[in-house]
Scaffold this motif. Structure first.
Motif, PDB file in Angstrom:
ATOM      1  N   PHE A 128       0.856  -1.169   0.000  1.00 22.97           N
ATOM      2  CA  PHE A 128       0.000   0.000   0.000  1.00 22.97           C
ATOM      3  C   PHE A 128       0.897   1.225   0.000  1.00 22.97           C
ATOM      4  O   PHE A 128       1.575   1.505   0.971  1.00 22.97           O
ATOM      5  CB  PHE A 128      -0.826  -0.058   1.284  1.00 22.97           C
ATOM      6  CG  PHE A 128      -2.259   0.260   1.102  1.00 22.97           C
ATOM      7  CD1 PHE A 128      -2.972  -0.259   0.037  1.00 22.97           C
ATOM      8  CD2 PHE A 128      -2.919   1.068   2.003  1.00 22.97           C
ATOM      9  CE1 PHE A 128      -4.312   0.032  -0.127  1.00 22.97           C
ATOM     10  CE2 PHE A 128      -4.251   1.360   1.855  1.00 22.97           C
ATOM     11  CZ  PHE A 128      -4.948   0.846   0.792  1.00 22.97           C
ATOM     12  N   LEU A 129       0.930   1.941  -1.119  1.00 21.86           N
ATOM     13  CA  LEU A 129       1.849   3.072  -1.235  1.00 21.86           C
ATOM     14  C   LEU A 129       1.094   4.370  -1.362  1.00 21.86           C
ATOM     15  O   LEU A 129      -0.051   4.400  -1.793  1.00 21.86           O
ATOM     16  CB  LEU A 129       2.729   2.898  -2.479  1.00 21.86           C
ATOM     17  CG  LEU A 129       3.405   1.553  -2.651  1.00 21.86           C
ATOM     18  CD1 LEU A 129       4.147   1.507  -3.971  1.00 21.86           C
ATOM     19  CD2 LEU A 129       4.359   1.324  -1.506  1.00 21.86           C
ATOM     20  N   ILE A 185      -1.215   2.282  -5.371  1.00 16.48           N
ATOM     21  CA  ILE A 185      -0.789   3.622  -4.980  1.00 16.48           C
ATOM     22  C   ILE A 185      -2.032   4.464  -4.763  1.00 16.48           C
ATOM     23  O   ILE A 185      -2.907   4.517  -5.636  1.00 16.48           O
ATOM     24  CB  ILE A 185       0.103   4.270  -6.059  1.00 16.48           C
ATOM     25  CG1 ILE A 185       1.400   3.469  -6.210  1.00 16.48           C
ATOM     26  CG2 ILE A 185       0.427   5.710  -5.686  1.00 16.48           C
ATOM     27  CD1 ILE A 185       2.350   4.027  -7.247  1.00 16.48           C
ATOM     28  N   ILE A 186      -2.128   5.083  -3.589  1.00 17.52           N
ATOM     29  CA  ILE A 186      -3.226   6.029  -3.391  1.00 17.52           C
ATOM     30  C   ILE A 186      -2.636   7.394  -3.035  1.00 17.52           C
ATOM     31  O   ILE A 186      -1.544   7.498  -2.479  1.00 17.52           O
ATOM     32  CB  ILE A 186      -4.252   5.595  -2.321  1.00 17.52           C
ATOM     33  CG1 ILE A 186      -3.614   5.416  -0.960  1.00 17.52           C
ATOM     34  CG2 ILE A 186      -4.974   4.353  -2.733  1.00 17.52           C
ATOM     35  CD1 ILE A 186      -4.658   5.232   0.128  1.00 17.52           C
ATOM     36  N   SER A 187      -3.387   8.413  -3.457  1.00 16.19           N
ATOM     37  CA  SER A 187      -2.971   9.769  -3.140  1.00 16.19           C
ATOM     38  C   SER A 187      -4.229  10.594  -2.935  1.00 16.19           C
ATOM     39  O   SER A 187      -5.192  10.447  -3.688  1.00 16.19           O
ATOM     40  CB  SER A 187      -2.138  10.333  -4.284  1.00 16.19           C
ATOM     41  OG  SER A 187      -1.701  11.626  -3.951  1.00 16.19           O
ATOM     42  N   SER A 188      -4.239  11.407  -1.890  1.00 15.38           N
ATOM     43  CA  SER A 188      -5.435  12.180  -1.511  1.00 15.38           C
ATOM     44  C   SER A 188      -6.679  11.297  -1.490  1.00 15.38           C
ATOM     45  O   SER A 188      -7.746  11.711  -1.919  1.00 15.38           O
ATOM     46  CB  SER A 188      -5.663  13.340  -2.468  1.00 15.38           C
ATOM     47  OG  SER A 188      -4.500  14.091  -2.602  1.00 15.38           O
ATOM     48  N   ASP A 211      -2.945   0.182  -9.639  1.00 14.52           N
ATOM     49  CA  ASP A 211      -3.156  -1.143  -9.057  1.00 14.52           C
ATOM     50  C   ASP A 211      -2.533  -2.144 -10.014  1.00 14.52           C
ATOM     51  O   ASP A 211      -2.986  -2.311 -11.136  1.00 14.52           O
ATOM     52  CB  ASP A 211      -4.672  -1.395  -8.903  1.00 14.52           C
ATOM     53  CG  ASP A 211      -4.967  -2.688  -8.161  1.00 14.52           C
ATOM     54  OD1 ASP A 211      -4.052  -3.529  -8.004  1.00 14.52           O
ATOM     55  OD2 ASP A 211      -6.119  -2.862  -7.714  1.00 14.52           O
ATOM     56  N   GLY A 212      -1.437  -2.767  -9.598  1.00 21.49           N
ATOM     57  CA  GLY A 212      -0.784  -3.711 -10.500  1.00 21.49           C
ATOM     58  C   GLY A 212       0.393  -4.382  -9.819  1.00 21.49           C
ATOM     59  O   GLY A 212       0.591  -4.219  -8.609  1.00 21.49           O
ATOM     60  N   THR A 213       1.177  -5.127 -10.588  1.00 18.07           N
ATOM     61  CA  THR A 213       2.318  -5.817  -9.982  1.00 18.07           C
ATOM     62  C   THR A 213       3.488  -4.846  -9.884  1.00 18.07           C
ATOM     63  O   THR A 213       3.548  -3.858 -10.617  1.00 18.07           O
ATOM     64  CB  THR A 213       2.750  -7.026 -10.830  1.00 18.07           C
ATOM     65  OG1 THR A 213       3.189  -6.523 -12.107  1.00 18.07           O
ATOM     66  CG2 THR A 213       1.625  -8.010 -11.035  1.00 18.07           C
ATOM     67  N   PRO A 214       4.447  -5.144  -8.979  1.00 16.71           N
ATOM     68  CA  PRO A 214       5.609  -4.277  -8.862  1.00 16.71           C
ATOM     69  C   PRO A 214       6.367  -4.127 -10.182  1.00 16.71           C
ATOM     70  O   PRO A 214       6.873  -3.042 -10.484  1.00 16.71           O
ATOM     71  CB  PRO A 214       6.466  -4.979  -7.809  1.00 16.71           C
ATOM     72  CG  PRO A 214       5.497  -5.747  -6.993  1.00 16.71           C
ATOM     73  CD  PRO A 214       4.421  -6.176  -7.946  1.00 16.71           C
ATOM     74  N   ILE A 217       3.270   9.493 -10.688  1.00 12.78           N
ATOM     75  CA  ILE A 217       1.867   9.153 -10.451  1.00 12.78           C
ATOM     76  C   ILE A 217       1.241  10.052  -9.395  1.00 12.78           C
ATOM     77  O   ILE A 217       0.124  10.542  -9.549  1.00 12.78           O
ATOM     78  CB  ILE A 217       1.732   7.668 -10.019  1.00 12.78           C
ATOM     79  CG1 ILE A 217       2.069   6.750 -11.199  1.00 12.78           C
ATOM     80  CG2 ILE A 217       0.319   7.367  -9.516  1.00 12.78           C
ATOM     81  CD1 ILE A 217       2.016   5.281 -10.862  1.00 12.78           C
ATOM     82  N   THR A 218       1.975  10.293  -8.296  1.00 10.38           N
ATOM     83  CA  THR A 218       1.342  10.982  -7.179  1.00 10.38           C
ATOM     84  C   THR A 218       1.399  12.508  -7.276  1.00 10.38           C
ATOM     85  O   THR A 218       0.683  13.197  -6.574  1.00 10.38           O
ATOM     86  CB  THR A 218       1.975  10.560  -5.833  1.00 10.38           C
ATOM     87  OG1 THR A 218       3.384  10.794  -5.906  1.00 10.38           O
ATOM     88  CG2 THR A 218       1.692   9.117  -5.534  1.00 10.38           C
ATOM     89  N   THR A 219       2.264  13.049  -8.161  1.00 11.55           N
ATOM     90  CA  THR A 219       2.309  14.506  -8.259  1.00 11.55           C
ATOM     91  C   THR A 219       1.794  15.003  -9.599  1.00 11.55           C
ATOM     92  O   THR A 219       1.607  16.190  -9.790  1.00 11.55           O
ATOM     93  CB  THR A 219       3.751  15.036  -8.103  1.00 11.55           C
ATOM     94  OG1 THR A 219       4.546  14.471  -9.148  1.00 11.55           O
ATOM     95  CG2 THR A 219       4.320  14.670  -6.749  1.00 11.55           C
TER      96      THR A 219
END
Ligand SMILES: Nc1ncnc2c1ncn2[C@@H]1O[C@H](COP(=O)(O)OP(=O)(O)OP(=O)(O)O)[C@@H](O)[C@H]1O
Ligand SMILES: [Mg+2]
Lengths: 245, 248
Positions: free
Chosen positions: A32-33, A203-206, A212-215, A234-236
C-alpha cells in the motif's frame, strides 16, 4: 479474502479515503503506497473495524465490517502505525493478555506465545517490561501480537518503519515466509520493499486509488526501472524524465 | 456470565494498579486521610463524641472520594486515547461496551480494596465500644455505591478528552454538583429561576442526601434506584461517547 468496495471516509471536509475498491486473496502480499496523508492508515483502520467508513463496505472472509465486526476482527492480525502497546506490562504478560482477549485455548497458549517469541526474535527480552524496550523491539512485540492467533489476514501499517537494516531484512523474510498461507496488506514508504516482498502494489494519493498492479508493471513505466520516479510521476502528476504513464 | 474479554481487561487493569505507582499512592493517601479525619483531635471528633460509631468516618468519605476517585478515573480512557493503545485494544475481538465495563469494574474493585483497607478503624471502634454493625455495614455499602457513581461520572469525562487534567477537573466539578444538589444555597438560587417541581427534582438528584440516608442505617428503595440509575446512566453514556469519539 478481503473485498473493499467503494470505500470513503470523510473527516469534516477532508476526504481521507475517496471511493476506493480492491480485492486481496490468500497468497497475495499487497503493498500500500502513497505520500504522507494519502489515506493508507485510514483505510487500514476501517478494514480492522476501528473506524466506521462514511460510505462503502469491506468484507473479510465473507463477514461485513458493518454487520459482524467481531468475526472480522477475529480473522485479522493487525499491527497499527507506531506500534501502540501497554508499556507497563512485560512482553510475556502482554502476549498472555492478547491470548485471553482472543480466547485462544488454554493448552495452546504456551506454544502460541513461544512460537511468536521465536518468530520475532524476542527471546532475550521476553520478561522485560515493554517501556524499557528500544523502538525496534517494540515493533517486533507489535508484530508478535498480530501473529499470535495465526490469522489468515495480516494488516501491517509500516511494519519496517524505524528498524535497522538487519531487522528490516528479518521482517521481510518473515513476511515472505508467511505469505503462502495468508492474505497480507502492508503499507510502506520504502519502494524497494515493494519489489522485495509484494506480489501487488496499490498507490493512493489524496484518498484516491491511482495505480493497481504488480511491482514489475510499476517499474516498467520508467525507462531506467526507477520505481521512485514512477511513484513521483503518479502521485504529483508532474512530468518526470524517463517515465511514461 | 461475564464475557471473557471483559474478564481479561479486568485482570489486566487490576494488575496495572499494582505495577504502577498509582495504586500505592492512591491507597496510602486515602488511608492516611481517612484515618486522620476520623480520629482528628477537634470538635465533633471521635474521641470527643465518646460514641463507638463511625459517623465521622462516613461524613468525610464523600469529600475524599470527590478528589480521589476522579484521579483514578481520569486515566481510564484519556490515557488509552493519548497513547494510541485504544486502537490496539478495540481492534481485538471486543465490543466497546465490553471494554468500558471491564475498565469500570476493575477500577471499582480497586476502590473496594482500598475501602477494605480501612477495616482497622472498624476493629478499633469495636474494641472501644459496642458499635451497631448493621449501620457500619450499610455505611460501607453506601460508600461503595457512592464510589461507583463518581467512577461512572469519571469514566465519562475520561472518554470525552485525551487530556487527563481536563478530565479530572470536569469530573470533580460534576461530582461536586451532584453531591451538593440538595444543599440550601443551591436550592435557593434555583428556586428563583425555576418552578417548584424542577427544584424538588433537582433535590432528588443530590448524592449526599441518598448517601446520608443509607448511612443512618435504613435502606430505601429510592436510594438504591438512585445509585443504580447514576451508575448505569453514566456508564452507558461513556459507551456511546467512546464509540462515537474513539478515533478523534
Ligand atoms: N482522526 C482524524 N481526524 C481528522 N483528520 C484525520 C484523522 N485521521 C486522519 N486524518 C486525515 O486523513 C488523511 C489521511 O490520513 P492517513 O493517516 O490515513 O494517511 P497515511 O496515508 O497513513 O499517511 P502516512 O504515510 O503519513 O502515515 C490526512 O489528511 C489526515 O490528516
Ligand atoms: Mg499512516
Amino acid at each position: 479474502m478481503i473485498e473493499v468496495s467503494n470505500l470513503s471516509k470523510n473527516f469534516g471536509n477532508i476526504k481521507a479515503v475517496d471511493d476506493v475498491s480492491f480485492n486481496v486473496n490468500i497468497g497475495e502480499v499487497l503493498g500500500f503506497l502513497g505520500p504522507n496523508g494519502a489515506g493508507k492508515s485510514t483505510t487500514m483502520k476501517i478494514i480492522t473495524c476501528f473506524l466506521k467508513p462514511s460510505d462503502g463496505d469491506v468484507k473479510v472472509a465473507g463477514h461485513s465490517i458493518h454487520e459482524d465486526p467481531i468475526s472480522v476482527k477475529r480473522k485479522i492480525g493487525y499491527m497499527p502505525e507506531n506500534a501502540p502497546l501497554y508499556e507497563d506490562m512485560t512482553v510475556v504478560e502482554f502476549l498472555q493478555f492478547v491470548c485471553e482477549m482472543r480466547n485462544i485455548d488454554l493448552e495452546r497458549r504456551p506454544s502460541s506465545i513461544d512460537g511468536v517469541i521465536t518468530k520475532c526474535h524476542l527471546e532475550n527480552v521476553k520478561n522485560q517490561s515493554i517501556e524499557t524496550l528500544s523502538k525496534g523491539f517494540k515493533r517486533r512485540v507489535s508484530m508478535a501480537q498480530a501473529l499470535i492467533h495465526d490469522p489468515e489476514v495480516l494488516i501491517l501499517d509500516e511494519p519496517t518503519d524505524g528498524l535497522d537494516p538487519n531487522q528490516k531484512h528479518d521482517v521481510r523474510a518473515l513476511i515472505k515466509e508467511l505469505s503462502n498461507s495468508k492474505c497480507i496488506i502492508l503499507s510502506t514508504h520504502i519502494l524497494e520493499e515493494v519489489e522485495a516482498v509484494c506480489t501487488r502494489a496499490i498507490i493512493i494519493s489524496s484518498g484516491k486509488k491511482l495505480f493497481d498492479g504488480t511491482p514489475s508493471e510499476l517499474s516498467e513505466k520508467s525507462a531506467d526501472r526507477k520505481v521512485d520516479d514512477v511513484f513521483r510521476a503518479i502521485t504529483t502528476s508532474l512530468d518526470v524524465e524517463g517515465v511514461t504513464l | 456470565m461475564m464475557h471473557h474479554t471483559t474478564k481479561a481487561i479486568i485482570k489486566r487493569e487490576l494488575k496495572s494498579y499494582f505495577t504502577t505507582p498509582l495504586g500505592y499512592v492512591f491507597t496510602v493517601i486515602f488511608l492516611f486521610a481517612i484515618g486522620y479525619v476520623t480520629f482528628e483531635p477537634g470538635r465533633g471528633s471521635f474521641f470527643v463524641m465518646r460514641q463507638a460509631d463511625l459517623s465521622s468516618f462516613f461524613r468525610y468519605i464523600p469529600w475524599l472520594f470527590i478528589f480521589l476517585i476522579p484521579s483514578t478515573a481520569m486515566r481510564l480512557w484519556a490515557e488509552e486515547r493519548k497513547s494510541g493503545t485504544i486502537e490496539f485494544l478495540l481492534t481485538l475481538p471486543v465490543t466497546v461496551p465490553q471494554a468500558v465495563l471491564g475498565k469500570f469494574i476493575a477500577a471499582w474493585i480497586f476502590i473496594a480494596l482500598a475501602l477494605l483497607g480501612t477495616m482497622p478503624i472498624v476493629f478499633t471502634v469495636a474494641y472501644l465500644g459496642k458499635p451497631d454493625y448493621g449501620v457500619i455495614f450499610l455505611g460501607y455499602f453506601a460508600s461503595l455505591l457512592l464510589a461507583g457513581s463518581f467512577l461512572a461520572v469519571g469514566t465519562f469525562f475520561s472518554a470525552i478528552t485525551k487530556n487527563q487534567v481536563v478530565s479530572f477537573i470536569l469530573s470533580v466539578v460534576f461530582c461536586y454538583i451532584f453531591l451538593m444538589a440538595g444543599s440550601p444555597p443551591i436550592l435557593e438560587t434555583l428556586s428563583t429561576l425555576f418552578p417548584k417541581y424542577m427544584v424538588s427534582l433537582f433535590e432528588e438528584l443530590s448524592i449526599l442526601n441518598h448517601f446520608e440516608s443509607m448511612g443512618r442505617g435504613v435502606v430505601r428503595l429510592s436510594d438504591l434506584w438512585f445509585f443504580g440509575a447514576m451508575i448505569v446512566g453514566w456508564v452507558y453514556a461513556s459507551m456511546s461517547l467512546l464509540d462515537y469519539k474513539k478515533a478523534n
